[in-house]
Design an enzyme around this catalytic site. Sequence first.
Site, PDB file in Angstrom:
ATOM      1  N   TYR A   1     -14.049   6.480 -12.848  1.00 58.85           N
ATOM      2  CA  TYR A   1     -14.151   5.482 -12.043  1.00 58.85           C
ATOM      3  C   TYR A   1     -14.587   4.277 -12.869  1.00 58.85           C
ATOM      4  O   TYR A   1     -14.047   3.129 -13.063  1.00 58.85           O
ATOM      5  CB  TYR A   1     -14.938   5.508 -10.788  1.00 58.85           C
ATOM      6  CG  TYR A   1     -14.663   4.314  -9.778  1.00 58.85           C
ATOM      7  CD1 TYR A   1     -13.705   4.218  -8.870  1.00 58.85           C
ATOM      8  CD2 TYR A   1     -15.757   3.723  -9.645  1.00 58.85           C
ATOM      9  CE1 TYR A   1     -13.708   3.276  -7.949  1.00 58.85           C
ATOM     10  CE2 TYR A   1     -15.803   2.584  -9.020  1.00 58.85           C
ATOM     11  CZ  TYR A   1     -14.597   2.469  -8.145  1.00 58.85           C
ATOM     12  OH  TYR A   1     -14.451   1.349  -7.283  1.00 58.85           O
TER      13      TYR A   1
ATOM     14  N   ASP B   1       0.714  -1.170   0.023  1.00 57.98           N
ATOM     15  CA  ASP B   1      -0.092   0.043  -0.033  1.00 57.98           C
ATOM     16  C   ASP B   1       1.033   1.246  -0.008  1.00 57.98           C
ATOM     17  O   ASP B   1       2.015   1.175   0.425  1.00 57.98           O
ATOM     18  CB  ASP B   1      -0.781   0.014   1.365  1.00 57.98           C
ATOM     19  CG  ASP B   1      -2.166   0.776   1.171  1.00 57.98           C
ATOM     20  OD1 ASP B   1      -3.379   0.198   1.011  1.00 57.98           O
ATOM     21  OD2 ASP B   1      -2.186   1.829   0.899  1.00 57.98           O
TER      22      ASP B   1
END
Length: 255
Positions: free
Chosen positions: A159, A41
Amino acid sequence: MGHPAANVEGKKILITGGASGIGAASALLLAERGAKVVIADLSEQAGNEVAEQASAKGQSIVFHKVDVADGESVRALFAFAMEQLGGLDVVLNNAGIDHKPAPMHELSDDDFDRNIAVNLKGVWHCMRAAIPCLLPKGGHVINVASVAGLRSSPMISAYSASKHGVMGLTKSAAIEYAKANIRFNAVCPSFTDTPMVQNTLAQLDERAQNAIIKASPMRRLGRVEEISGAVAWLCSDESSFMNGHAFTLDGGMLA
């Protein structure tokens, strides 16, 4: 006692976006069931917290920092995971970002480019890096797409475009590598109660928030454990004939 259903014991699994939301929930569940997990991450603090949560229970999660939008960063991650785990069985490409709901003609280049860079190219970077790692003995790549990759998604067009793109990559790779015994599937949740979704909801008025929550026939958001439980099954050999599929968890939205 025999093995539990959806057995993932000893599986070597890499998860991007593993510091929060679906990625963290999946990592913790898989580690609890005996998998060896590397999470990656951008957020070091949150990532290390997830790893420590597992270590405290004697389970195996190791954190490595990555920016999936950067191909070199992704290559370094896969080299680290291969060394750390001694191979890979499953890669869960979960890292992703949202964008502020807005009409398409009001989106900036930056909004669009950032969504494509992380949600689409980021997944492609990870798929490209995963394939050589999995070619020797096969494996499973699971891309976290979205119900927005399967249907219209007004106000979050960039998106939606990125997630439709992920579906295209998933299906194409599934056919390309089927003979090599590498499977590719996508998990397509509807809005799930994660920090990212809460952040999106916070930018909307109450009416728009309710519209999102009621868009599913079950009239609620998904829960992370409902998604991570499905991911755990996909990580097991019980999913071995599923390939090129959009595994949809949406409370009936597409029915």
